[in-house]
Design an enzyme around this catalytic site. Structure first.
Site, PDB file in Angstrom:
ATOM      1  CB  ALA A 152      -0.834  -0.249   1.451  1.00 46.26           C
ATOM      2  N   PRO A 153       0.736   2.500  -0.462  1.00 48.37           N
ATOM      3  CG  PRO A 153      -0.581   4.015  -1.499  1.00 48.37           C
ATOM      4  CD  PRO A 153      -0.623   2.360  -1.086  1.00 48.37           C
ATOM      5  CD1 TRP A 154       4.902   7.343   0.197  1.00 45.07           C
ATOM      6  CD2 TRP A 154       3.583   9.270   0.554  1.00 45.07           C
ATOM      7  NE1 TRP A 154       5.594   7.993  -0.582  1.00 45.07           N
ATOM      8  CE2 TRP A 154       4.475   8.797  -0.723  1.00 45.07           C
ATOM      9  CE3 TRP A 154       2.551  10.195   0.642  1.00 45.07           C
ATOM     10  CZ2 TRP A 154       4.795  10.014  -1.219  1.00 45.07           C
ATOM     11  CZ3 TRP A 154       2.667  11.351  -0.811  1.00 45.07           C
ATOM     12  CH2 TRP A 154       3.725  11.293  -1.393  1.00 45.07           C
ATOM     13  CE  LYS A 178       6.894  -2.366   2.082  1.00 44.78           C
ATOM     14  NZ  LYS A 178       7.315  -1.210   2.533  1.00 44.78           N
ATOM     15  N   PRO A 179       2.662  -2.060   4.394  1.00 44.36           N
ATOM     16  CG  PRO A 179       2.127  -0.658   6.812  1.00 44.36           C
ATOM     17  CD  PRO A 179       2.707  -2.277   5.564  1.00 44.36           C
ATOM     18  CB  SER A 230       6.390   5.658  -7.832  1.00 45.29           C
ATOM     19  OG  SER A 230       7.455   4.235  -7.966  1.00 45.29           O
ATOM     20  CD  GLU A 251      -3.844   3.505  -8.454  1.00 42.90           C
ATOM     21  OE1 GLU A 251      -3.359   4.919  -9.815  1.00 42.90           O
ATOM     22  OE2 GLU A 251      -3.987   3.946  -8.057  1.00 42.90           O
ATOM     23  CB  CYS A 285      -2.275   8.227  -9.243  1.00 47.83           C
ATOM     24  SG  CYS A 285      -1.721   7.411  -7.696  1.00 47.83           S
ATOM     25  CD  GLU A 381       1.785  10.833 -10.123  1.00 48.79           C
ATOM     26  OE1 GLU A 381       0.548  10.487 -10.028  1.00 48.79           O
ATOM     27  OE2 GLU A 381       2.551  10.144 -10.333  1.00 48.79           O
TER      28      GLU A 381
END
Length: 479
Positions: A152-154, A178-179, A230, A251, A285, A381
């Site tokens: 997962a992302p931040w 995993k965070p 990313s 994603e 995003c 981005e």
């Protein structure tokens, strides 16, 4: 006098554990720039243990009737509601987001999404059985894939965790999640909640850095690797997973075009676009950060957008007047600042363009005009509170420029002309096209992109099916 840091731990096989080798990393509150906790820096032994637990739990979880998995997910949703204030507090420490907005904009959709997938658990459908060869009946089974390695992302630690574990568990898979190394606090709390509801080993959390994520993806146990992150991270995951033909769900980044035509209600468009561009400090995003405006209203629109930006406030989580909090980490602040510092001479900063304060990672709401299609800030981005504006002459040029980036996640069209809106929705090469709005998501509709924005869908029945495999069963009628 130093303050003792809170200790976060992995959650493996139904219990909280430190990293096997004792390594930790500090976790920093981005609103203050100060450490508030330590988290495990997990290595091979920790990943091995989590994967073994998930693999051992899989057969029993897979074989539960869907109604039982639904009950568990509904209990998780109820528990998230009951412990919402704890989740909010953990997420605010993780991210520095405004408390009120976290309460109103994240908890309700998270709970709704879990309940959606709870219902989806009982709605797996295939083609009806039939005889396609004389004397033989064919049918389709949809089955869970197995152990899922998820990263997962931040930017939305809680919500993106939900997007990952909810469909996976609903379909009968087990999970090792995993965070991000900068935002593990809310995921650790989720483990405490979920672990009290599902059997041990069904849901596991391993904290760590990108090397930990790499060990998870490379591990022989998972049948699927899912990441939100990313483009670079996604490419690395896809390459690694290809070595043993794991299924991959990606994603990745976005560079959403926002196409504003001359018949648009400018005040309404500015309000919607500024909210969708600056929400969560633009760390989204799908954020509305690349605006293409018809030349006939360009100047009026830019002036109105710059004025709106100047009235938007960023600040600390407990300030009720702020729209967004800090950028997540020092590297992200450096990245956003760098884009502005490297602007070409023909660009003009209409609002913002600077850091706010010297404590924490706050950045002012920014508008940049006068840009060309091949400028760095148009093509790449930013992932910050920066909205760029370009001027286009006609529909064809708008489509060419909108599609002229490597990303293809989300887009929007602003016009009163229904026919034009329908043409644009067909021509825009993005996984989502909003019309006269930007950024709303619902559990029933898919979220996912094309090109370098990745593949696979989150949310919806399509996202649920991504966590299943299809099996053909054929039986003889003569047996």
């Amino acid at each position: 006098m130093s303050t003792e840091l809170r200790r976060l731990r992995n959650y493996i096989d139904g219990e909280f554990r430190d990293a096997a080798d004792g390594r930790t990393t500090e976790v920093v509150n981005p609103a203050t720039g100060e450490a508030y906790a330590t988290a495990p820096l997990s290595g091979q032994a920790d990943v091995d243990a989590a994967m073994a637990a998930a693999a051992a739990a899989f057969p029993a979880w897979r074989d539960l009737v869907p109604a039982e998995r639904q009950k568990a997910l509904l209990k998780i949703a109820d528990a998230f509601e009951e412990r919402a204030e704890e989740l909010i507090a953990a997420e605010v420490e993780n991210t520095g987001k405004p408390i009120g907005l976290t309460r109103s904009e994240e908890i309700p959709p998270m709970v709704d999404q879990i309940r959606f997938f709870a219902g989806a658990a009982r709605m797996l459908e295939g083609r009806s059985a039939g005889e396609y060869m004389e004397g033989l009946t064919s049918m389709i089974r949809r089955e869970p894939i197995g152990v899922c390695a998820q990263v997962a992302p931040w930017n939305y630690p809680m919500m993106m965790a939900v997007w990952k574990f909810a469909p996976a568990l609903a379909a009968g898979n087990t999970v090792v999640l995993k965070p991000s190394d900068t935002t593990p606090a809310s995921t650790a709390l989720m483990a405490d909640i979920i672990g009290s509801i599902v059997p041990k080993g069904v849901f596991n959390v391993v904290c760590g850095d990108r090397d930990t994520g790499r060990l998870m993806v490379e591990h022989e146990t998972p049948a699927m690797a899912s990441i939100t992150g990313s483009v670079r991270a996604g490419m690395s995951v896809a390459e690694s997973a290809s070595k043993d033909i794991k299924r991959v769900h990606l994603e990745l980044g976005g560079k959403a075009p926002v196409v504003v035509f001359e018949d648009t209600d400018i005040p309404k468009a500015v309000e919607g676009i500024s909210e969708a561009g600056y929400f969560n400090a633009g760390q989204d995003c799908t954020a509305a950060t690349r605006v293409l405006v018809h030349e006939s209203i360009h100047d009026e629109f830019v002036s109105a957008l710059a004025k709106a930006a100047s009235e938007i406030k960023t600040g600390h989580p407990d300030d009720e007047d702020v729209m967004y909090g800090p950028l997540n980490n020092p590297n992200q602040l450096k990245q956003v600042s760098g884009f502005i510092e490297r602007l070409p001479a023909h660009a003009k900063v209409e609002a913002g363009g600077h850091r706010v304060g010297d404590k924490g990672y706050f950045y002012a709401p920014t508008v940049v005009s006068g840009l060309k299609q091949d400028d760095e800030i148009i093509q790449n981005e930013v992932f910050g509170p920066v909205i760029t504006v370009q001027s286009f002459r006609d529909e064809d040029q708008a489509v060419e420029w909108a599609n002229g980036v490597e990303y293809a996640l989300a887009s929007s069209v602003w016009t009163k002309d229904h026919g034009r809106a329908m043409r644009m929705s067909k021509r825009l090469d993005f996984g989502c096209v909003w019309i006269n709005t930007h950024i709303p998501l619902v559990a029933e509709m898919p979220h996912g992109g094309f090109k370098k924005s990745g593949y696979g869908k989150d949310l919806s029945g399509y996202g649920f099916e991504d966590y299943t495999r299809i099996k053909h069963v054929m039986t003889s009628l003569d047996a």
